[in-house]
Design a protein around this motif. Sequence first.
Motif, PDB file in Angstrom:
ATOM      1  N   LEU A  99     -10.638   5.693   5.328  1.00  0.00           N
ATOM      2  CA  LEU A  99     -11.379   4.449   5.117  1.00  0.00           C
ATOM      3  C   LEU A  99     -11.521   4.151   3.632  1.00  0.00           C
ATOM      4  O   LEU A  99     -11.277   3.022   3.185  1.00  0.00           O
ATOM      5  N   LEU A 100     -11.898   5.147   2.848  1.00  0.00           N
ATOM      6  CA  LEU A 100     -12.036   4.965   1.398  1.00  0.00           C
ATOM      7  C   LEU A 100     -10.691   4.620   0.764  1.00  0.00           C
ATOM      8  O   LEU A 100     -10.615   3.752  -0.118  1.00  0.00           O
ATOM      9  N   ARG A 101      -9.645   5.307   1.208  1.00  0.00           N
ATOM     10  CA  ARG A 101      -8.312   5.047   0.654  1.00  0.00           C
ATOM     11  C   ARG A 101      -7.865   3.624   0.953  1.00  0.00           C
ATOM     12  O   ARG A 101      -7.346   2.925   0.065  1.00  0.00           O
ATOM     13  N   ASN A 102      -8.066   3.166   2.178  1.00  0.00           N
ATOM     14  CA  ASN A 102      -7.649   1.812   2.547  1.00  0.00           C
ATOM     15  C   ASN A 102      -8.378   0.753   1.719  1.00  0.00           C
ATOM     16  O   ASN A 102      -7.781  -0.233   1.275  1.00  0.00           O
ATOM     17  N   PHE A 103      -9.653   0.974   1.506  1.00  0.00           N
ATOM     18  CA  PHE A 103     -10.437   0.031   0.707  1.00  0.00           C
ATOM     19  C   PHE A 103      -9.924   0.001  -0.736  1.00  0.00           C
ATOM     20  O   PHE A 103      -9.728  -1.075  -1.326  1.00  0.00           O
ATOM     21  N   ASP A 104      -9.672   1.171  -1.290  1.00  0.00           N
ATOM     22  CA  ASP A 104      -9.153   1.256  -2.659  1.00  0.00           C
ATOM     23  C   ASP A 104      -7.791   0.575  -2.778  1.00  0.00           C
ATOM     24  O   ASP A 104      -7.509  -0.124  -3.769  1.00  0.00           O
ATOM     25  N   GLU A 105      -6.934   0.768  -1.773  1.00  0.00           N
ATOM     26  CA  GLU A 105      -5.590   0.182  -1.832  1.00  0.00           C
ATOM     27  C   GLU A 105      -5.635  -1.344  -1.777  1.00  0.00           C
ATOM     28  O   GLU A 105      -4.847  -2.017  -2.457  1.00  0.00           O
ATOM     29  N   ILE A 106      -6.534  -1.893  -0.996  1.00  0.00           N
ATOM     30  CA  ILE A 106      -6.676  -3.354  -0.936  1.00  0.00           C
ATOM     31  C   ILE A 106      -7.079  -3.903  -2.304  1.00  0.00           C
ATOM     32  O   ILE A 106      -6.509  -4.886  -2.789  1.00  0.00           O
ATOM     33  N   ILE A 107      -8.044  -3.242  -2.935  1.00  0.00           N
ATOM     34  CA  ILE A 107      -8.515  -3.686  -4.255  1.00  0.00           C
ATOM     35  C   ILE A 107      -7.420  -3.552  -5.303  1.00  0.00           C
ATOM     36  O   ILE A 107      -7.148  -4.478  -6.083  1.00  0.00           O
ATOM     37  N   TRP A 156     -13.022   9.411   7.232  1.00  0.00           N
ATOM     38  CA  TRP A 156     -13.765   8.895   6.081  1.00  0.00           C
ATOM     39  C   TRP A 156     -12.846   8.722   4.873  1.00  0.00           C
ATOM     40  O   TRP A 156     -12.882   7.704   4.181  1.00  0.00           O
ATOM     41  N   LYS A 165       0.826  -1.209   0.000  1.00  0.00           N
ATOM     42  CA  LYS A 165       0.000   0.000   0.000  1.00  0.00           C
ATOM     43  C   LYS A 165       0.861   1.260   0.000  1.00  0.00           C
ATOM     44  O   LYS A 165       0.505   2.271  -0.621  1.00  0.00           O
TER      45      LYS A 165
END
Length: 348
Positions: free
Chosen positions: A294-302, A291, A76
């Motif tokens: 949270l969005l950034r972490n989700f995007d990085e996992i994907i 917020w 990440k």
Amino acid sequence: MKLGDTIKADPCMLCGEIERTVVGTVGRGLKPLTTVLCDGCGLVSHDPLPTRAELNAFYASDYRKSYKGVLKPKAKHSLRAQRSAALRAVRLKGLIQPGSRVLDIGASSGEFVYMMGKLGFKASGVEPNDGYRQFGTMTYEIEVTNQKLEPGAFGTGIFDLITLNHVFEHLAEPLDALTCFKHWLAPGGLLFIEVPNIEGVQKQRGNLFHYAHVWNFSPSTLRAALSLAGFEPINSPQCHGTSLVFRARIEPAPVEIENGQDHAALLRRQLLKEQSPMSYFASGAPVRRRWQRLLRNFDEIITTGRFTNLQSMANATLTDAQQTHRLSLDTLKTYVRHPSHQQTLTNR
């Protein structure tokens, strides 16, 4: 010592003033750290200033571990660095000729050096941290050394572009470093510097300052530092705030700090009164940041899960940045050719 106290220190490197206002008493992790503002120009720095030897030892082994908690980047971290590097590479490539020689100071794990190489430039880097430097050279197959910032390190007139992205604020003696860069730049060469902007920042007081950032610049104090060293900003859409491109001045010019004492007073108010815990929470920044994180972490996992290695991820990231840049240029051209009705009326 408490916030708002006035103390005396060594003469300011920009204006020579010795009076400072204490604007911080703790750094990240609530570790003791005294941060002061120059009452003559608004330059913000540590007090006392760390020595070059102290910083060299810190960056060689401790910095990445204390800042990121790791000795080499996670996937990440690499993605974040690739996205930033790609945007920067696409932004700067139009300012230099194909095949130009580029040096990235504070190259970290080498993403910008890799991106500039992919764009056809002869790129190399300097990175003092052993773990990140070795990771970058092995992962991206690039040239990154731990060369010291000394005039004789590379020779005279070697590079067409030298870049420092969120690095200048870490240097123990930034004016000495600028002397080196001027020595290394070829005639007409460019110097790109981007630093965090202390103006208008909204953070918890315990996260506002930290040991790694020896200096905290505003647009006016950054320009003053470069002017003292004989550089002037170029007139380009690529220059804004504390993200600027400079070239060496041909003729000497007087150094002026824009409204020095007034600027210092505005920053003093911002850092002492507008940066209070109540102001910070009332701004809504804590909710927005949580917020966004949270969005950034989700995007990085994907995103990181789509690639088997970091080079392929870097190539895709660079392609995306180039496409976005082309679309923005096309939009600008359309706007210039066909201004809106309101814009046409406004310009009459």
